[in-house]
Every structure is written in structure tokens, then in C-alpha cells.
Design a protein around this motif. Structure first.
Motif, PDB file in Angstrom:
ATOM      1  N   PRO A  55       0.774  -1.275   0.022  1.00 57.35           N
ATOM      2  CA  PRO A  55      -0.011   0.042  -0.202  1.00 57.35           C
ATOM      3  C   PRO A  55       0.639   1.345   0.068  1.00 57.35           C
ATOM      4  CG  PRO A  55       0.092  -1.063   2.064  1.00 57.35           C
ATOM      5  CD  PRO A  55       0.702  -1.931   1.313  1.00 57.35           C
ATOM      6  N   GLU A  56       0.225   2.437  -0.401  1.00 52.36           N
ATOM      7  CA  GLU A  56       0.857   3.646  -0.279  1.00 52.36           C
ATOM      8  C   GLU A  56       0.821   4.090   1.238  1.00 52.36           C
ATOM      9  OE1 GLU A  56       2.585   6.905   0.072  1.00 52.36           O
ATOM     10  OE2 GLU A  56       0.238   7.322   0.439  1.00 52.36           O
ATOM     11  N   PRO A  57       2.177   4.160   1.868  1.00 50.37           N
ATOM     12  CA  PRO A  57       2.405   4.135   3.363  1.00 50.37           C
ATOM     13  C   PRO A  57       1.561   5.465   3.800  1.00 50.37           C
ATOM     14  CG  PRO A  57       4.459   4.608   2.228  1.00 50.37           C
ATOM     15  CD  PRO A  57       3.398   3.957   1.171  1.00 50.37           C
ATOM     16  N   CYS A  58       1.990   6.437   3.205  1.00 49.82           N
ATOM     17  CA  CYS A  58       1.616   7.751   3.869  1.00 49.82           C
ATOM     18  C   CYS A  58      -0.043   7.935   3.800  1.00 49.82           C
ATOM     19  CB  CYS A  58       2.171   9.025   3.138  1.00 49.82           C
ATOM     20  SG  CYS A  58       4.014   9.095   3.421  1.00 49.82           S
ATOM     21  N   ASP A 206      -1.803 -11.921  20.278  1.00 42.67           N
ATOM     22  CA  ASP A 206      -2.809 -12.847  19.398  1.00 42.67           C
ATOM     23  C   ASP A 206      -3.969 -12.070  18.779  1.00 42.67           C
ATOM     24  OD1 ASP A 206      -1.873 -15.144  20.549  1.00 42.67           O
ATOM     25  OD2 ASP A 206      -2.928 -14.972  22.321  1.00 42.67           O
ATOM     26  N   GLY A 207      -4.391 -12.537  17.727  1.00 41.73           N
ATOM     27  CA  GLY A 207      -5.557 -12.010  16.756  1.00 41.73           C
ATOM     28  C   GLY A 207      -5.058 -10.947  15.952  1.00 41.73           C
ATOM     29  N   LEU A 208      -3.735 -10.818  15.703  1.00 44.43           N
ATOM     30  CA  LEU A 208      -3.409  -9.829  14.828  1.00 44.43           C
ATOM     31  C   LEU A 208      -2.563 -10.411  13.733  1.00 44.43           C
ATOM     32  CD1 LEU A 208      -3.004  -6.607  14.282  1.00 44.43           C
ATOM     33  CD2 LEU A 208      -1.198  -6.749  15.745  1.00 44.43           C
ATOM     34  N   GLY A 209      -3.033 -10.495  12.451  1.00 46.66           N
ATOM     35  CA  GLY A 209      -2.200 -10.780  11.332  1.00 46.66           C
ATOM     36  C   GLY A 209      -2.022 -12.568  11.747  1.00 46.66           C
ATOM     37  N   ASP A 210      -0.819 -13.114  11.139  1.00 45.29           N
ATOM     38  CA  ASP A 210      -0.574 -14.457  11.394  1.00 45.29           C
ATOM     39  C   ASP A 210       0.275 -14.588  12.540  1.00 45.29           C
ATOM     40  OD1 ASP A 210      -1.899 -15.199   8.870  1.00 45.29           O
ATOM     41  OD2 ASP A 210      -0.063 -14.579   7.896  1.00 45.29           O
ATOM     42  N   GLU A 211       1.072 -13.465  12.889  1.00 45.91           N
ATOM     43  CA  GLU A 211       1.638 -13.559  14.212  1.00 45.91           C
ATOM     44  C   GLU A 211       1.973 -12.113  14.566  1.00 45.91           C
ATOM     45  OE1 GLU A 211       5.354 -15.707  14.061  1.00 45.91           O
ATOM     46  OE2 GLU A 211       5.467 -15.488  11.874  1.00 45.91           O
ATOM     47  N   SER A 237       0.976 -13.233   5.872  1.00 39.72           N
ATOM     48  CA  SER A 237       1.337 -13.851   4.665  1.00 39.72           C
ATOM     49  C   SER A 237       2.830 -13.290   4.479  1.00 39.72           C
ATOM     50  CB  SER A 237       0.521 -13.662   3.284  1.00 39.72           C
ATOM     51  OG  SER A 237       1.058 -14.237   2.327  1.00 39.72           O
ATOM     52  N   ASN A 238       3.222 -12.979   3.534  1.00 40.68           N
ATOM     53  CA  ASN A 238       4.603 -12.443   2.950  1.00 40.68           C
ATOM     54  C   ASN A 238       4.831 -10.952   3.437  1.00 40.68           C
ATOM     55  OD1 ASN A 238       2.795 -12.137   0.576  1.00 40.68           O
ATOM     56  ND2 ASN A 238       4.652 -11.518  -0.672  1.00 40.68           N
ATOM     57  N   VAL A 239       4.020 -10.046   4.069  1.00 46.80           N
ATOM     58  CA  VAL A 239       4.308  -8.835   4.115  1.00 46.80           C
ATOM     59  C   VAL A 239       4.248  -8.682   5.744  1.00 46.80           C
ATOM     60  CG1 VAL A 239       3.055  -6.544   4.452  1.00 46.80           C
ATOM     61  CG2 VAL A 239       2.986  -7.988   2.392  1.00 46.80           C
ATOM     62  N   ILE A 240       5.392  -7.958   6.241  1.00 50.61           N
ATOM     63  CA  ILE A 240       5.649  -7.570   7.670  1.00 50.61           C
ATOM     64  C   ILE A 240       5.400  -6.170   7.853  1.00 50.61           C
ATOM     65  CG2 ILE A 240       7.268  -7.493   9.283  1.00 50.61           C
ATOM     66  CD1 ILE A 240       8.595  -9.908   8.039  1.00 50.61           C
ATOM     67  N   ALA A 273      -3.987  -4.259   9.503  1.00 46.90           N
ATOM     68  CA  ALA A 273      -4.149  -5.741   9.188  1.00 46.90           C
ATOM     69  C   ALA A 273      -5.425  -5.803   8.511  1.00 46.90           C
ATOM     70  CB  ALA A 273      -3.937  -6.191  10.488  1.00 46.90           C
ATOM     71  N   GLY A 274      -6.553  -5.006   8.915  1.00 48.53           N
ATOM     72  CA  GLY A 274      -7.982  -5.337   8.236  1.00 48.53           C
ATOM     73  C   GLY A 274      -7.825  -5.024   6.857  1.00 48.53           C
ATOM     74  N   ALA A 275      -6.852  -3.845   6.626  1.00 50.58           N
ATOM     75  CA  ALA A 275      -6.672  -3.492   5.151  1.00 50.58           C
ATOM     76  C   ALA A 275      -6.193  -4.650   4.120  1.00 50.58           C
ATOM     77  CB  ALA A 275      -5.931  -2.077   4.992  1.00 50.58           C
ATOM     78  N   PHE A 276      -5.385  -5.543   4.710  1.00 49.67           N
ATOM     79  CA  PHE A 276      -4.973  -6.677   3.856  1.00 49.67           C
ATOM     80  C   PHE A 276      -5.935  -7.793   3.593  1.00 49.67           C
ATOM     81  CE2 PHE A 276      -1.053  -4.622   5.396  1.00 49.67           C
ATOM     82  CZ  PHE A 276      -0.296  -4.606   4.104  1.00 49.67           C
ATOM     83  N   ASP A 277      -6.970  -7.820   4.632  1.00 50.43           N
ATOM     84  CA  ASP A 277      -7.818  -8.840   4.463  1.00 50.43           C
ATOM     85  C   ASP A 277      -8.740  -8.872   3.193  1.00 50.43           C
ATOM     86  OD1 ASP A 277      -6.952  -9.690   6.748  1.00 50.43           O
ATOM     87  OD2 ASP A 277      -8.527  -8.986   8.109  1.00 50.43           O
TER      88      ASP A 277
END
Length: 277
Positions: A55-58, A206-211, A237-240, A273-277
Motif C-alpha cells: 500500500p501507499e504508506p502515507c 494474538d489475533g493480529l495478522g498471522d503473528e 502472509s509475506n508482508v511484515i 491488518a484489516g486493510a490486507f484482508d
């Protein structure tokens, strides 16, 4: 004229010799190219990661979130300055396909607040290792680097308090069933300070992303006000994604509130995190 009769025979002989040489050469090439243990089959490539863009970070942080994290924005009266504060500043990166970030800094009457949001897309260059596995390994190194403490167990009353409660719970002419029950309950109630410390210490989430994990550091006291840094990082997934939230009070001796800062940072993390779902 009779010499012509031998030409076909010579041609056949030459063709046979050439065929033999060609066959031998091919056999040698195959032997040289073959690698130990090579069965001639190809290994299926590992699965790519779920995300191939960032995503565009700013623009990833809403104005409402920035108002909460950076209270000084709402104190700005100049509209142009306020818009600049909302815009933030992109961090330097050499590959926006793989890593992007944005930072904000706003002063208020009470403190100076800093916010950094960083997105990193992990890609494995090993066909046998998936992007997710590579990201999991990278996130594990971040957890180790954070050096999180062991979880604090719930602490019950001290031995002296327990003994007193036991004495109070024993039958006496003046004791009532209600008094005994109250004393028994007090002997197993955890210390409020201990519960608060356990709830706010750096920890896995817990409950935030995969870890995910949260870190909370307070600078040592000195000639300037103590600065608190709350970090929330999670992998999906593959984003931190890493959030770093820093506050330094304007008044010496004032300590930034740990719970308040953690709540704000965790709320932003949940939104991202919700924006990635």
C-alpha cells in the motif's frame, strides 16, 4: 572407369564412421552434464506469497487515527500546516516494490509525538522456500531482536496476607459466613499492580495478522523528559508491518502513559491488518 565402382562403398564406410563418432560424442556430453544425484526431474517451485504489491504508506493511516496518535495535529490552526502534518514524509527506499514507509512528527503543548509505519514485502529467491516461509523466518529474527521478557504469571497475595486471610477465615464467635467468604476471596486475588504489569509488558500478541508482538521501552531518566517507544509488528502472509510510536513529554519528570500509547498503536495495527484482508 572401373574406379567409379568403388565410390558407393567408400561413401557407406565414411557414413558409418561418422555416425559412430557422433554417437560417441553425444554420450560423452551427457556424462559431463549429469550432476550427482540428478534424476532428470525438476522440483516444483514453492508457492508465491499472497501479496505482490504494497500500500501507499502515507495514505494508509486515516486522519482520525493520526488525530489520536498525534494530538498536536488538532491544535494546529493553520490549514496548510495541518495538511502537511497529515501528509507525513515517505522514508527513503530503493525498491518500493519490496519496502515502503512513512513517518510523522508533530509537537503539541504537552509532548512531541513521532509515528513510523513500515511495510516490507518478503520474496524468496530459493525455489524450494515459499515467500511465506521466508517471511516467517524474517519475523522470527525481529522477535529475537526485540528480546521480549518471559510472561509474568498472575501473582496471588503474599504469604503474610494469605496467613492473615486464613486466620480471618477460621471460626470465631464474632465472625460471620460473609466475613469468612470475603477473607477466602482476598487470599486468592492477584495484586492489581502485578496484573497491570503483566498486561502492559512487551509480549507476543494474538489475533493480529498471522503473528505479532508488542515492545515497550522507556528511556532512562536524565536531563530531558523520558521518552517512551511502543513498537507493534505483525506478519500477514509475506508482508511484515511495523509501527513505531514515540512520545516525549515537554515537561521534565512527566512519563508517557504506557497503556494509552499501547492502545493507540494496537488500534492502528488492527486497522492496517484489516486493510490486507
Amino acid at each position: 572407369m572401373q574406379r567409379k565402382a568403388y565410390v558407393p562403398g567408400v561413401a557407406v564406410l565414411l557414413a558409418a564412421l561418422l555416425a559412430g563418432c557422433t554417437g560417441g560424442s553425444g554420450s560423452d556430453d551427457t556424462a559431463e552434464d549429469a550432476k550427482p544425484g540428478d534424476t532428470g526431474t525438476t522440483t516444483a517451485a514453492a508457492q508465491p506469497g499472497r501479496y505482490d504489491t504494497l500500500p501507499e504508506p502515507c495514505g494508509a493511516v486515516s486522519h482520525d487515527a493520526l488525530d489520536s496518535l498525534l494530538p498536536g495535529i488538532t491544535q494546529l490552526t493553520d490549514e496548510e500546516q495541518k495538511e502537511q502534518a497529515y501528509d507525513g514524509e515517505s522514508t527513503l527506499t530503493y525498491n518500493t516494490d519490496r519496502k515502503v514507509g512513512c513517518r510523522w512528527k508533530v509537537e503539541s503543548t504537552d509532548a512531541t509525538d513521532h509515528l513510523l509505519v513500515d511495510f516490507e514485502r518478503v520474496v524468496s529467491y530459493d525455489n524450494s522456500v515459499s515467500d511465506d516461509s521466508q517471511a516467517t523466518d524474517l519475523f522470527a529474527t525481529k522477535v529475537v531482536a526485540a528480546d521480549l521478557p518471559d510472561p509474568i504469571a498472575s501473582v496471588s497475595a503474599t504469604p503474610t496476607e494469605s496467613a492473615s486471610a486464613s486466620d480471618s477465615a477460621s471460626p470465631s464467635p464474632s465472625a460471620t459466613p460473609t466475613d469468612a467468604a470475603s477473607a477466602s476471596t482476598s487470599s486468592t486475588t492477584a495484586s492489581p499492580d502485578a496484573e497491570s504489569a503483566a498486561a502492559l509488558q512487551p509480549r507476543l500478541l494474538d489475533g493480529l495478522g498471522d503473528e505479532a508482538f508488542l515492545d515497550d521501552e522507556l528511556s532512562s531518566a536524565g536531563s530531558t523528559a523520558q521518552q517512551r517507544t511502543v513498537t507493534v509488528a505483525f506478519r500477514t502472509s509475506n508482508v511484515i508491518v511495523t509501527i513505531e510510536y514515540v512520545e516525549q513529554p515537554a515537561t521534565l519528570g512527566t512519563v508517557p502513559d504506557s497503556k494509552e500509547m499501547q492502545d493507540r498503536a494496537r488500534k492502528l495495527a488492527s486497522q492496517l491488518a484489516g486493510a490486507f484482508d
